[in-house]
Enzyme design. Sequence first.
Site, short mmCIF file in Angstrom:
data_model
loop_
_atom_site.label_atom_id
_atom_site.label_comp_id
_atom_site.label_asym_id
_atom_site.label_seq_id
_atom_site.Cartn_x
_atom_site.Cartn_y
_atom_site.Cartn_z
CD GLU A 1 2.30 4.47 -4.46
OE1 GLU A 1 2.49 5.66 -4.83
OE2 GLU A 1 1.54 3.68 -5.05
CB THR B 1 6.81 -6.33 6.14
OG1 THR B 1 6.85 -5.17 6.97
CG2 THR B 1 7.28 -7.54 6.94
CD GLN C 1 16.63 4.21 34.23
OE1 GLN C 1 16.87 4.43 33.05
NE2 GLN C 1 17.31 4.77 35.22
N GLY D 1 19.67 -1.20 34.28
CA GLY D 1 20.77 -0.25 34.40
C GLY D 1 21.74 -0.36 33.24
N GLY D 2 23.02 -0.35 33.55
CA GLY D 2 24.03 -0.43 32.50
C GLY D 2 23.93 -1.71 31.68
CD GLU E 1 -0.39 -3.08 9.42
OE1 GLU E 1 -1.23 -2.50 8.70
OE2 GLU E 1 0.15 -4.14 9.10
CD1 TRP F 1 7.68 3.55 3.68
CD2 TRP F 1 9.55 2.82 4.67
NE1 TRP F 1 8.54 4.61 3.77
CE2 TRP F 1 9.70 4.20 4.38
CE3 TRP F 1 10.61 2.14 5.30
CZ2 TRP F 1 10.85 4.91 4.69
CZ3 TRP F 1 11.75 2.85 5.60
CH2 TRP F 1 11.87 4.20 5.30
CG LEU G 1 -1.80 1.23 1.44
CD1 LEU G 1 -2.75 1.44 0.26
CD2 LEU G 1 -2.59 1.12 2.75
N GLY H 1 2.45 7.78 2.58
CA GLY H 1 2.45 6.87 3.71
C GLY H 1 1.13 6.97 4.43
#
Length: 390
Positions: free
Chosen positions: A135, A166, A343, A346-347, A370, A164, A133, A139
């Site tokens: 282009e 899939t 979060q 953490g790291g 969508e 785009w 659909l 969009g």
Amino acid sequence: MSDRAPQPVERRLPTEESRQLVALVRDIVSKEIAPRAAEEEEAGVFPREVFTLLSEAGLLGLPYDSALGGGDQPYEVYLQVLEELAAARLTVGLGVSVHSLSCHALAGYGTDEQRAAHLPAMLSGGLLGAYCLSEPASGSDAASLRTRAVRDGNDWVITGTKAWITHGGVADFCTVLARTGVDGPRGITAFLVPGDAEGLNAALPEKKMGMKGSPTAQLNFDGVRVGDDRRIGEEGQGFAIALSALDSGRLGIAACAIGVAQAALDEAVRYATDRRQFGRPIADFQGLRFMLADMATQIEAGRALYLEAARLRDAGQPFSRQAAMAKLFCTDAAMRVTTDAVQVLGGYGYTLDFPVERLMREAKVLQIVEGTNQIQRMVIARHLAGPETR
């Protein structure tokens, strides 16, 4: 780190058959999808063999008629299967949703002869579909698409570019919306185009921040010729067909979003109950406990919203507004939950050693596909207050 597995989501399934179906999906996920998901996503590997396996197991056509190769399952069940698949790997869950979307036009608007000729292979014959659909210049404003189909005797010749897409470059068939008449929504018609049609070529896949294993590419239609027997519905009916498909497709995205969010919550809970600081698990600290509680609440609310919309669809009642709400809420929730999961870790959450950074990157695209979430708000508002005045 603990090797403790998360508790499976308790499903409210209507029949013993549907409960066995979800058990089958969980078995496939644990053996064939989850163990390779992180490695293959990082390497950008498209798991075509997984889709072949899902087709052989009858999982690519669940909401369609069994007489044509489908699974005769209500949308309420189909969406929970999508959630299970997306929790393991979004490339697979979203891929199944897109495939189902690409079958919608033919199943809903094709003739009996067209359905008998094509749907068995599309639904259970190992084929994989694409939905064409969008282009490069259309969009959200899909009614302004420029790809054109011109009648030539008993054939149509399609020329233009879709963006785009899939499964672009790997799909076996494409549902294509093309302009056959006047500008605007009334001049659009739907076609079923073979993936190997002469003149159909895929560009190089887009380089994306997430879902690297799912090929997304432009498709160029350079004088692609298809017979009139591959026109779906009436001339000029294509835009209505597309909107009908998108209502159902948005529920698929909502279910996938909740799957991604659930996977992130499971990982956050596992980490928080195992990680110790100041002599006790970090899950003991109120600030983090409240964060986990909020994450779980958003997931449960989103799941309830998409399932209620699915039940309306199954009952043959209008569900467009609820589909837009589900897509909006569930994808926004997925973005919040995955960000919070990073979060919590953490790291470590910012490293490739744990899946939450991948889940956060994947959640973002669900707010876009969508119909962006801004479009969903417009759809909901139109149901409440009517069309915008010009």
